[in-house]
Motif scaffolding. Sequence first.
Motif, PDB file in Angstrom:
ATOM      1  N   ILE A  33      19.070  20.342  31.928  1.00 44.96           N
ATOM      2  CA  ILE A  33      19.044  19.901  31.679  1.00 44.96           C
ATOM      3  C   ILE A  33      20.685  18.969  31.214  1.00 44.96           C
ATOM      4  CG2 ILE A  33      19.441  19.488  28.860  1.00 44.96           C
ATOM      5  CD1 ILE A  33      18.030  22.074  28.135  1.00 44.96           C
ATOM      6  N   GLU A  69      19.126  14.319  21.677  1.00 43.30           N
ATOM      7  CA  GLU A  69      17.721  14.334  21.825  1.00 43.30           C
ATOM      8  C   GLU A  69      17.798  14.642  22.566  1.00 43.30           C
ATOM      9  OE1 GLU A  69      17.335  10.578  22.587  1.00 43.30           O
ATOM     10  OE2 GLU A  69      16.260   9.492  21.235  1.00 43.30           O
ATOM     11  N   SER A  70      18.874  15.588  23.573  1.00 50.75           N
ATOM     12  CA  SER A  70      18.729  16.627  24.816  1.00 50.75           C
ATOM     13  C   SER A  70      18.820  17.750  24.806  1.00 50.75           C
ATOM     14  CB  SER A  70      19.760  16.521  25.913  1.00 50.75           C
ATOM     15  OG  SER A  70      19.886  14.952  26.440  1.00 50.75           O
ATOM     16  N   GLU A 129      15.651  18.992  22.310  1.00 47.73           N
ATOM     17  CA  GLU A 129      14.514  19.138  23.607  1.00 47.73           C
ATOM     18  C   GLU A 129      15.058  20.149  24.011  1.00 47.73           C
ATOM     19  OE1 GLU A 129      11.642  19.428  26.794  1.00 47.73           O
ATOM     20  OE2 GLU A 129      11.168  18.626  24.823  1.00 47.73           O
ATOM     21  N   ARG A 184      13.671  23.124  21.499  1.00 44.25           N
ATOM     22  CA  ARG A 184      12.117  23.526  21.967  1.00 44.25           C
ATOM     23  C   ARG A 184      12.106  24.618  23.432  1.00 44.25           C
ATOM     24  NH1 ARG A 184       7.894  22.016  24.691  1.00 44.25           N
ATOM     25  NH2 ARG A 184       9.041  20.856  25.938  1.00 44.25           N
ATOM     26  N   ARG A 185      12.603  24.200  24.179  1.00 43.86           N
ATOM     27  CA  ARG A 185      11.984  25.141  24.965  1.00 43.86           C
ATOM     28  C   ARG A 185      12.537  26.282  25.065  1.00 43.86           C
ATOM     29  NH1 ARG A 185      14.580  22.214  30.715  1.00 43.86           N
ATOM     30  NH2 ARG A 185      12.853  23.777  31.735  1.00 43.86           N
TER      31      ARG A 185
END
Length: 263
Positions: A134, A146-147, A150, A153-154
């Motif tokens: 990432i 935003e990163s 994400e 979520r992962r």
Amino acid sequence: MPEAKGTKSGILRRLVYRLHFCLAALVGGFFFVTLSLLALFRIVVLKWDRERVMGTWIPTWYRIMSATLGWEMPVEGVERFETSRPAVIVINHQSNLDIVLWARFFPRATVVVGKKQIKKIPIFGAIFQGTKNILIDRENAEKARESLAEAARRINTERLNVWMAPEGHRNLGAEMLPFKKGAFHLAVAAQVPLLPVVVGPVWAVFDGHRLLNRPGRIRTKILPPIPTEGLTEADIESLTMKVRSAMDAVRRELIVSAGPRIG
């Protein structure tokens, strides 16, 4: 009595250390490029998944470099990587040689959060992106959020560890730098534990400015996980201080056991 720096034995010793440094630099440069090109070939042409690529690249790199540098790197608490997964791993960052130290214990199912500038590094940047790590743009707060969203979520969907260096910069000082809070926001958002990792100082065996290297021992401690379940954004500041305090105490302990700087 400590030996004077200008003595013949001291000069000879530093010459040997410098020759060792040069040898390690040549071997390291050659194998880093070779293994990186091989990893890129496996990603682009053979379509290997990230676990297979990393599981081949990292152990090979560690074996070559630990033998070349003459470093022994004992690790305490390595089992916590599996028993705590998924987690946000927070680790101290000392120098560019961290890529050797971290290879000793880098766990499976783990992605790294790094600065966007990494993608500009030839070959390595392509591998970093190709293995689904990432990249964060720290100069753009919205893109950084935003990163991290994400990443959260992962963590939960893929049961991944996320690896971060909260100091934000390389630090060879005796005291840890103030922590940036991205790792702590991420852990709270994902409701997963923080897993602190502290690597002892490299200065007893290595000095990049003076081109010195010698065989020696660098200890690493993986601390007990710190839970975030039930915590909210209001707890970020106290959580950050708690983790930094725990890591700094262990770092000071490792500094004492490491001995004097190479010279």
